[in-house]
Design a protein around this motif. Structure first.
Motif, mmCIF file in Angstrom:
data_model
loop_
_atom_site.group_PDB
_atom_site.id
_atom_site.type_symbol
_atom_site.label_atom_id
_atom_site.label_comp_id
_atom_site.label_asym_id
_atom_site.label_seq_id
_atom_site.Cartn_x
_atom_site.Cartn_y
_atom_site.Cartn_z
ATOM 1 N N PHE A 31 0.810 -1.207 0.034
ATOM 2 C CA PHE A 31 -0.067 -0.062 0.111
ATOM 3 C C PHE A 31 0.806 1.244 -0.163
ATOM 4 O O PHE A 31 0.499 2.151 -0.619
ATOM 5 N N THR A 32 1.941 1.147 0.734
ATOM 6 C CA THR A 32 2.721 2.397 0.705
ATOM 7 C C THR A 32 3.491 2.622 -0.647
ATOM 8 O O THR A 32 3.513 3.840 -1.135
ATOM 9 N N LYS A 33 3.789 1.833 -1.339
ATOM 10 C CA LYS A 33 4.275 1.906 -2.677
ATOM 11 C C LYS A 33 3.434 2.374 -3.589
ATOM 12 O O LYS A 33 3.691 3.315 -4.366
ATOM 13 N N ALA A 34 2.044 1.749 -3.439
ATOM 14 C CA ALA A 34 1.197 2.032 -4.453
ATOM 15 C C ALA A 34 0.507 3.517 -4.150
ATOM 16 O O ALA A 34 0.380 4.372 -5.167
ATOM 17 N N MET A 35 0.707 4.020 -2.768
ATOM 18 C CA MET A 35 0.140 5.184 -2.816
ATOM 19 C C MET A 35 1.027 6.540 -3.138
ATOM 20 O O MET A 35 0.807 7.448 -3.527
ATOM 21 N N VAL A 36 2.451 5.946 -2.971
ATOM 22 C CA VAL A 36 3.380 6.919 -3.726
ATOM 23 C C VAL A 36 3.105 7.261 -5.205
ATOM 24 O O VAL A 36 3.464 8.473 -5.638
ATOM 25 N N HIS A 37 2.905 6.273 -5.951
ATOM 26 C CA HIS A 37 2.644 6.316 -7.358
ATOM 27 C C HIS A 37 1.404 6.474 -7.727
ATOM 28 O O HIS A 37 0.917 6.052 -8.930
ATOM 29 N N SER A 38 0.449 6.760 -6.848
ATOM 30 C CA SER A 38 -1.178 6.747 -7.466
ATOM 31 C C SER A 38 -1.738 8.202 -6.893
ATOM 32 O O SER A 38 -1.212 8.970 -6.173
ATOM 33 N N LYS A 39 -2.995 8.684 -7.868
ATOM 34 C CA LYS A 39 -3.456 9.744 -7.797
ATOM 35 C C LYS A 39 -4.646 9.474 -6.674
ATOM 36 O O LYS A 39 -5.113 10.611 -6.240
ATOM 37 N N ALA A 40 -4.885 8.289 -6.393
ATOM 38 C CA ALA A 40 -6.145 8.026 -5.489
ATOM 39 C C ALA A 40 -5.623 7.546 -4.108
ATOM 40 O O ALA A 40 -6.109 6.598 -3.514
ATOM 41 N N VAL A 41 -4.800 8.642 -3.696
ATOM 42 C CA VAL A 41 -4.101 8.388 -2.484
ATOM 43 C C VAL A 41 -5.200 8.376 -1.027
ATOM 44 O O VAL A 41 -5.193 7.373 -0.406
ATOM 45 N N HIS A 42 -6.317 9.194 -1.451
ATOM 46 C CA HIS A 42 -7.393 8.869 -0.154
ATOM 47 C C HIS A 42 -7.849 7.597 -0.074
ATOM 48 O O HIS A 42 -8.091 7.009 1.039
ATOM 49 N N GLU A 43 -8.185 7.029 -1.258
ATOM 50 C CA GLU A 43 -9.126 5.911 -1.464
ATOM 51 C C GLU A 43 -8.008 4.524 -1.044
ATOM 52 O O GLU A 43 -8.499 3.705 -0.438
ATOM 53 N N LEU A 44 -6.776 4.634 -1.328
ATOM 54 C CA LEU A 44 -6.048 3.547 -0.971
ATOM 55 C C LEU A 44 -5.735 3.719 0.484
ATOM 56 O O LEU A 44 -5.645 2.577 1.161
ATOM 57 N N GLU A 45 -5.465 4.917 1.099
ATOM 58 C CA GLU A 45 -5.307 5.183 2.547
ATOM 59 C C GLU A 45 -6.416 4.656 3.375
ATOM 60 O O GLU A 45 -6.576 3.781 4.342
ATOM 61 N N SER A 46 -7.673 5.055 2.742
ATOM 62 C CA SER A 46 -8.996 4.348 3.377
ATOM 63 C C SER A 46 -9.049 3.127 3.468
ATOM 64 O O SER A 46 -9.259 2.301 4.269
ATOM 65 N N LEU A 47 -8.706 2.342 2.192
ATOM 66 C CA LEU A 47 -8.688 0.846 2.068
ATOM 67 C C LEU A 47 -7.568 0.387 2.848
ATOM 68 O O LEU A 47 -7.829 -0.886 3.544
ATOM 69 N N HIS A 48 -6.569 0.945 3.060
ATOM 70 C CA HIS A 48 -5.464 0.381 3.931
ATOM 71 C C HIS A 48 -5.994 0.147 5.291
ATOM 72 O O HIS A 48 -5.679 -0.628 6.181
ATOM 73 N N ILE A 49 -6.373 1.444 5.660
ATOM 74 C CA ILE A 49 -6.953 1.472 6.961
ATOM 75 C C ILE A 49 -8.171 0.415 7.439
ATOM 76 O O ILE A 49 -8.383 -0.358 8.427
ATOM 77 N N SER A 50 -9.056 0.221 6.041
ATOM 78 C CA SER A 50 -10.129 -0.780 6.561
ATOM 79 C C SER A 50 -9.685 -2.251 6.697
ATOM 80 O O SER A 50 -10.044 -3.001 7.320
ATOM 81 N N VAL A 51 -8.313 -2.742 5.934
ATOM 82 C CA VAL A 51 -7.950 -3.762 6.038
ATOM 83 C C VAL A 51 -7.324 -4.066 7.385
ATOM 84 O O VAL A 51 -7.673 -5.192 8.147
ATOM 85 N N TRP A 52 -6.486 -3.147 7.888
ATOM 86 C CA TRP A 52 -6.171 -3.206 9.380
ATOM 87 C C TRP A 52 -7.162 -3.060 10.249
ATOM 88 O O TRP A 52 -7.118 -3.873 11.521
ATOM 89 N N ASN A 53 -8.381 -2.235 10.038
ATOM 90 C CA ASN A 53 -9.463 -2.682 11.070
ATOM 91 C C ASN A 53 -9.969 -3.723 11.183
ATOM 92 O O ASN A 53 -10.492 -4.406 12.285
ATOM 93 N N ALA A 54 -10.209 -4.462 10.177
ATOM 94 C CA ALA A 54 -10.718 -5.816 10.026
ATOM 95 C C ALA A 54 -9.940 -6.700 10.926
ATOM 96 O O ALA A 54 -10.390 -7.520 11.613
ATOM 97 N N TYR A 55 -8.651 -6.651 10.530
ATOM 98 C CA TYR A 55 -7.625 -7.604 11.535
ATOM 99 C C TYR A 55 -7.877 -7.222 12.843
ATOM 100 O O TYR A 55 -7.813 -7.816 13.773
ATOM 101 N N ASN A 56 -7.928 -5.913 13.123
ATOM 102 C CA ASN A 56 -7.790 -5.528 14.766
ATOM 103 C C ASN A 56 -9.035 -5.983 15.346
ATOM 104 O O ASN A 56 -8.957 -6.560 16.456
ATOM 105 N N ARG A 57 -10.338 -5.855 14.811
ATOM 106 C CA ARG A 57 -11.495 -6.453 15.202
ATOM 107 C C ARG A 57 -11.520 -7.758 15.386
ATOM 108 O O ARG A 57 -11.964 -8.370 16.375
#
Length: 147
Positions: A31-57
């Protein structure tokens, strides 16, 4: 009966350790590499956080299942281990803290008015990383303590 409980406890801890290592070692760098090279930073960040949220729950559920199993095991064997139960409660608290921080991260990621690269966002990511490392270390110690 005690071996069965031990197997379930180890399975809970394996989920926590395996999921944390897999997400931290593979998903985060991707995700970090993808966010550096992407214009959809907010969407990738939100997806990244959602994945971690699922794991945390799910990990919070796993450690919440672990604690009663541990208490049952202690009553069967008549051996109370203060270190083991203390580590379990610390892990529960750490997962609750991570979920709260992740909620703030997700709110900031979804709010276009707040900058993605803000210092608050970076600080919260650092806190979550340190807590994740601590969770992995404590979970590994817990495996050795319960055996």
């Amino acid at each position: 009966m005690n071996h069965f409980l031990l197997c379930i406890q180890l399975l809970c801890l394996a989920f926590i350790i395996g999921g944390g290592a897999a997400l931290g070692g593979t998903i985060r760098p991707l995700f970090t590499k993808a966010m550096v090279h992407s214009k959809a930073v907010h969407e990738l960040e939100s997806l990244h956080i959602s994945v971690w949220n699922a794991y945390n729950r799910f990990s919070l559920i796993a450690i919440s299942l672990f604690v009663p199993l541990q208490i049952i095991s202690f009553t069967i064997t008549k051996q109370f281990q203060i270190l083991s139960i203390s580590l379990s409660f610390i892990l529960v608290v750490l997962f609750l803290i991570k979920i709260i921080i992740d909620a703030h991260l997700k709110k900031r990621a979804l709010d276009n008015n707040l900058a993605f690269e803000s210092s608050e966002q970076k600080n919260d990511h650092k806190k979550v990383e340190y807590i994740s490392i601590l969770i992995l270390i404590l979970s590994t110690i817990e495996i050795f303590v319960i055996q």
